[in-house]
Design a protein around this motif. Structure first.
Motif, short mmCIF file in Angstrom:
data_model
loop_
_atom_site.label_atom_id
_atom_site.label_comp_id
_atom_site.label_asym_id
_atom_site.label_seq_id
_atom_site.Cartn_x
_atom_site.Cartn_y
_atom_site.Cartn_z
N HIS A 13 48.06 20.69 62.37
CA HIS A 13 47.57 21.19 61.07
C HIS A 13 47.17 20.04 60.16
O HIS A 13 46.25 20.18 59.34
CB HIS A 13 48.60 22.12 60.40
N SER A 14 47.80 18.88 60.29
CA SER A 14 47.44 17.72 59.49
C SER A 14 46.08 17.15 59.92
O SER A 14 45.27 16.76 59.09
CB SER A 14 48.50 16.63 59.61
N VAL A 15 45.84 17.12 61.23
CA VAL A 15 44.55 16.65 61.74
C VAL A 15 43.46 17.62 61.30
O VAL A 15 42.39 17.23 60.84
CB VAL A 15 44.57 16.50 63.27
N TRP A 16 43.76 18.91 61.41
CA TRP A 16 42.77 19.93 61.04
C TRP A 16 42.41 19.83 59.55
O TRP A 16 41.25 20.02 59.18
CB TRP A 16 43.27 21.33 61.37
N TRP A 42 32.43 25.25 55.21
CA TRP A 42 32.83 24.30 56.25
C TRP A 42 34.32 24.41 56.53
O TRP A 42 35.09 24.47 55.59
CB TRP A 42 32.50 22.86 55.81
N PRO A 43 34.78 24.52 57.73
CA PRO A 43 34.10 24.38 59.02
C PRO A 43 33.83 25.72 59.72
O PRO A 43 34.01 25.83 60.94
CB PRO A 43 35.08 23.53 59.81
N ALA A 44 33.43 26.74 59.00
CA ALA A 44 33.10 28.02 59.63
C ALA A 44 31.89 27.85 60.54
O ALA A 44 31.01 27.02 60.28
CB ALA A 44 32.82 29.08 58.57
N HIS A 68 31.14 26.16 66.87
CA HIS A 68 32.32 26.94 67.25
C HIS A 68 33.53 26.29 66.62
O HIS A 68 33.59 25.07 66.49
CB HIS A 68 32.46 26.94 68.78
N GLN A 69 34.48 27.12 66.21
CA GLN A 69 35.75 26.56 65.74
C GLN A 69 36.86 27.57 65.91
O GLN A 69 36.64 28.77 65.84
CB GLN A 69 35.64 26.09 64.27
N GLU A 70 38.01 27.06 66.23
CA GLU A 70 39.26 27.81 66.21
C GLU A 70 40.17 27.00 65.31
O GLU A 70 40.59 25.90 65.69
CB GLU A 70 39.88 27.92 67.61
N ALA A 71 40.43 27.51 64.12
CA ALA A 71 41.18 26.75 63.11
C ALA A 71 42.43 26.13 63.70
O ALA A 71 43.23 26.81 64.36
CB ALA A 71 41.52 27.66 61.93
N LEU A 91 35.80 18.59 69.65
CA LEU A 91 37.11 18.03 69.34
C LEU A 91 38.16 19.10 69.59
O LEU A 91 38.07 20.21 69.05
CB LEU A 91 37.18 17.57 67.89
N GLN A 92 39.12 18.78 70.42
CA GLN A 92 40.21 19.71 70.73
C GLN A 92 41.52 19.07 70.28
O GLN A 92 41.77 17.89 70.56
CB GLN A 92 40.24 20.00 72.22
#
Length: 150
Positions: A13-16, A42-44, A68-71, A91-92
């Motif tokens: 969560h900190s990286v996100w 952003w980042p939608a 694409h994003q998965e929060a 980025l994963q």
């Protein structure tokens, strides 16, 4: 395809929180000197930001679009830089105990970058990613806890 990883001494969560802040893009991505969100979301998926690359007196702008994003888990971007074409950056974020393993996968899609893609450009991407992921890790690890939890 250039794949590289980096361990960050903070939870996903900190990286996100850093990835989700478009104004920080120029601080961790190697190349751009500044970034400006073009959308409020952003980042939608579909949101964009504009970035500036400076080299001495020369500067040029490009755009990055979220594909694409998965929060908190995945962010897939398409960077477009005029004559060079476009590139896919994925980025994963993988939880690694109390820390985060970031996996970055980038490859050219269209334009000159795609046409001239070779082991030499692949090596250059590996060097770029080494710097980029180290900068991202430092930026995340230096953020105050209250910023990362917001």
């Amino acid at each position: 395809m250039a794949v590289r990883h980096q361990l960050v001494r903070c939870p996903p969560h900190s990286v996100w929180a850093v990835l989700a802040d478009p104004t920080l893009y120029g601080e961790w991505v190697v190349g751009p000197s500044e970034s400006t969100p073009l959308d409020d979301a952003w980042p939608a998926s579909g949101s964009r930001l504009r970035y500036t690359v400076r080299l001495g007196p020369w500067s040029a702008e490009g755009t990055t679009t979220v594909r694409h994003q998965e929060a908190g888990r995945e962010l897939e971007l398409e960077a477009s830089f005029k004559a060079l074409g476009t590139a896919r950056i994925f980025l994963q974020l993988r939880p690694w105990g109390e820390e985060t393993l970031i996996v970055c996968d980038e490859h050219p899609l269209r334009g000159l970058g795609g046409s001239l893609h070779s082991f030499v450009s692949e090596a250059a991407l590996q060097l770029r990613h080494r710097g980029m992921l180290a900068r991202l890790a430092r930026l995340v690890e230096q953020q105050p806890d209250e910023v990362l939890r917001a």
